[in-house]
Design a protein around this motif. Structure first.
Motif, PDB file in Angstrom:
ATOM      1  N   SER A  41       0.825  -1.214   0.000  1.00 54.51           N
ATOM      2  CA  SER A  41       0.000   0.000   0.000  1.00 54.51           C
ATOM      3  C   SER A  41       0.856   1.260   0.000  1.00 54.51           C
ATOM      4  CB  SER A  41      -0.939   0.008   1.200  1.00 54.51           C
ATOM      5  OG  SER A  41      -1.878  -1.027   1.092  1.00 54.51           O
ATOM      6  N   VAL A  42       1.952   1.232   0.745  1.00 56.18           N
ATOM      7  CA  VAL A  42       2.880   2.373   0.744  1.00 56.18           C
ATOM      8  C   VAL A  42       3.425   2.578  -0.664  1.00 56.18           C
ATOM      9  CG1 VAL A  42       5.147   3.190   1.535  1.00 56.18           C
ATOM     10  CG2 VAL A  42       3.529   2.235   3.178  1.00 56.18           C
ATOM     11  N   ASN A  43       3.851   1.498  -1.302  1.00 56.67           N
ATOM     12  CA  ASN A  43       4.419   1.600  -2.643  1.00 56.67           C
ATOM     13  C   ASN A  43       3.406   2.140  -3.652  1.00 56.67           C
ATOM     14  OD1 ASN A  43       6.922   0.658  -1.779  1.00 56.67           O
ATOM     15  ND2 ASN A  43       6.395  -1.472  -2.169  1.00 56.67           N
ATOM     16  N   ILE A  44       2.173   1.671  -3.563  1.00 56.84           N
ATOM     17  CA  ILE A  44       1.128   2.164  -4.466  1.00 56.84           C
ATOM     18  C   ILE A  44       0.862   3.642  -4.209  1.00 56.84           C
ATOM     19  CG2 ILE A  44      -1.330   2.005  -5.038  1.00 56.84           C
ATOM     20  CD1 ILE A  44      -1.027  -1.076  -4.489  1.00 56.84           C
ATOM     21  N   ARG A  78       2.862   5.841  -3.066  1.00 53.63           N
ATOM     22  CA  ARG A  78       3.994   6.613  -3.594  1.00 53.63           C
ATOM     23  C   ARG A  78       3.897   6.738  -5.109  1.00 53.63           C
ATOM     24  NH1 ARG A  78       8.612   4.006   0.380  1.00 53.63           N
ATOM     25  NH2 ARG A  78       8.253   5.489   2.087  1.00 53.63           N
ATOM     26  N   GLU A  79       3.518   5.650  -5.763  1.00 46.81           N
ATOM     27  CA  GLU A  79       3.392   5.666  -7.228  1.00 46.81           C
ATOM     28  C   GLU A  79       2.361   6.680  -7.698  1.00 46.81           C
ATOM     29  OE1 GLU A  79       2.604   1.772  -8.849  1.00 46.81           O
ATOM     30  OE2 GLU A  79       4.347   0.901  -7.816  1.00 46.81           O
ATOM     31  N   ILE A  80       1.256   6.792  -6.961  1.00 44.74           N
ATOM     32  CA  ILE A  80       0.193   7.705  -7.394  1.00 44.74           C
ATOM     33  C   ILE A  80       0.275   9.067  -6.710  1.00 44.74           C
ATOM     34  CG2 ILE A  80      -1.328   5.808  -8.042  1.00 44.74           C
ATOM     35  CD1 ILE A  80      -2.930   6.338  -5.464  1.00 44.74           C
ATOM     36  N   GLY A  81       1.262   9.247  -5.848  1.00 40.04           N
ATOM     37  CA  GLY A  81       1.482  10.531  -5.200  1.00 40.04           C
ATOM     38  C   GLY A  81       0.472  10.873  -4.109  1.00 40.04           C
ATOM     39  N   ASP A  82      -0.055   9.849  -3.446  1.00 33.58           N
ATOM     40  CA  ASP A  82      -1.049  10.059  -2.385  1.00 33.58           C
ATOM     41  C   ASP A  82      -0.347  10.070  -1.025  1.00 33.58           C
ATOM     42  OD1 ASP A  82      -3.121   9.951  -0.532  1.00 33.58           O
ATOM     43  OD2 ASP A  82      -4.337   8.592  -1.762  1.00 33.58           O
ATOM     44  N   LYS A  83       0.043  11.266  -0.580  1.00 31.71           N
ATOM     45  CA  LYS A  83       0.803  11.406   0.661  1.00 31.71           C
ATOM     46  C   LYS A  83      -0.011  10.993   1.883  1.00 31.71           C
ATOM     47  CE  LYS A  83       4.844  12.824  -0.505  1.00 31.71           C
ATOM     48  NZ  LYS A  83       6.030  12.046  -0.162  1.00 31.71           N
ATOM     49  N   ARG A  84      -1.315  11.253   1.881  1.00 33.35           N
ATOM     50  CA  ARG A  84      -2.140  10.889   3.031  1.00 33.35           C
ATOM     51  C   ARG A  84      -2.135   9.378   3.232  1.00 33.35           C
ATOM     52  NH1 ARG A  84      -6.941   8.898   4.100  1.00 33.35           N
ATOM     53  NH2 ARG A  84      -7.595   8.906   1.932  1.00 33.35           N
ATOM     54  N   ARG A  85      -2.363   8.639   2.177  1.00 35.19           N
ATOM     55  CA  ARG A  85      -2.371   7.169   2.298  1.00 35.19           C
ATOM     56  C   ARG A  85      -0.974   6.628   2.574  1.00 35.19           C
ATOM     57  NH1 ARG A  85      -7.410   4.769  -0.106  1.00 35.19           N
ATOM     58  NH2 ARG A  85      -8.539   6.598  -0.821  1.00 35.19           N
ATOM     59  N   GLU A  86       0.024   7.234   1.958  1.00 30.22           N
ATOM     60  CA  GLU A  86       1.398   6.818   2.225  1.00 30.22           C
ATOM     61  C   GLU A  86       1.702   6.962   3.712  1.00 30.22           C
ATOM     62  OE1 GLU A  86       5.993   8.138   1.202  1.00 30.22           O
ATOM     63  OE2 GLU A  86       4.371   8.981  -0.008  1.00 30.22           O
ATOM     64  N   GLY A  87       1.371   8.105   4.280  1.00 30.66           N
ATOM     65  CA  GLY A  87       1.627   8.350   5.695  1.00 30.66           C
ATOM     66  C   GLY A  87       0.837   7.428   6.604  1.00 30.66           C
ATOM     67  N   THR A  88      -0.426   7.212   6.266  1.00 31.69           N
ATOM     68  CA  THR A  88      -1.275   6.331   7.074  1.00 31.69           C
ATOM     69  C   THR A  88      -0.717   4.917   7.095  1.00 31.69           C
ATOM     70  OG1 THR A  88      -3.230   7.665   6.610  1.00 31.69           O
ATOM     71  CG2 THR A  88      -3.610   5.386   7.300  1.00 31.69           C
ATOM     72  N   ASN A  89      -0.299   4.431   5.944  1.00 36.01           N
ATOM     73  CA  ASN A  89       0.239   3.068   5.870  1.00 36.01           C
ATOM     74  C   ASN A  89       1.618   2.954   6.506  1.00 36.01           C
ATOM     75  OD1 ASN A  89      -1.914   1.601   4.511  1.00 36.01           O
ATOM     76  ND2 ASN A  89      -1.490   2.920   2.766  1.00 36.01           N
ATOM     77  N   LEU A  90       2.439   4.007   6.396  1.00 30.02           N
ATOM     78  CA  LEU A  90       3.733   3.996   7.084  1.00 30.02           C
ATOM     79  C   LEU A  90       3.526   3.969   8.596  1.00 30.02           C
ATOM     80  CD1 LEU A  90       5.669   6.532   4.858  1.00 30.02           C
ATOM     81  CD2 LEU A  90       6.379   4.164   5.313  1.00 30.02           C
TER      82      LEU A  90
END
Length: 92
Positions: free
Chosen positions: A10-13, A15-27
């Motif tokens: 999910s973090v990788n996806i 990052r690929e689509i540039g969704d910082k909110r989801r990246e942060g939530t998953n991290l």
């Protein structure tokens, strides 16, 4: 661990689509998993990355949660000055 693999994907996806909110939530979720597995170094790394995402998008709610989680990890590992610093930041 299955959950950890899914959050990493999910973090990788995100990052690929540039969704910082989801990246942060998953991290942050990865950091919490690491904390429960007592891998505190990885937990701090993931939560710090999550904090960078939260800071970047100005998500104050997520910033507070992450700071509290980091404070708890520092408390567990016995770094009380850092625990106090992070928890104090979380409540201000």
């Amino acid at each position: 661990m299955i959950a950890k693999n899914h959050y990493t994907q999910s973090v990788n996806i995100a990052r690929e689509i540039g969704d910082k909110r989801r990246e942060g939530t998953n991290l942050a979720a990865l950091g919490n998993i690491d904390h429960h597995l007592t891998d505190h170094t990885s937990a701090i790394k993931h939560l710090t990355q999550a904090m960078n995402c939260a800071n970047e998008i100005g998500n104050r709610f997520h910033q507070g949660q992450i700071l509290g989680n980091l404070g708890n990890i520092y408390r567990v590992i016995g770094d009380y000055p850092k625990a106090i610093e992070h928890i104090t930041q979380a409540i201000t």
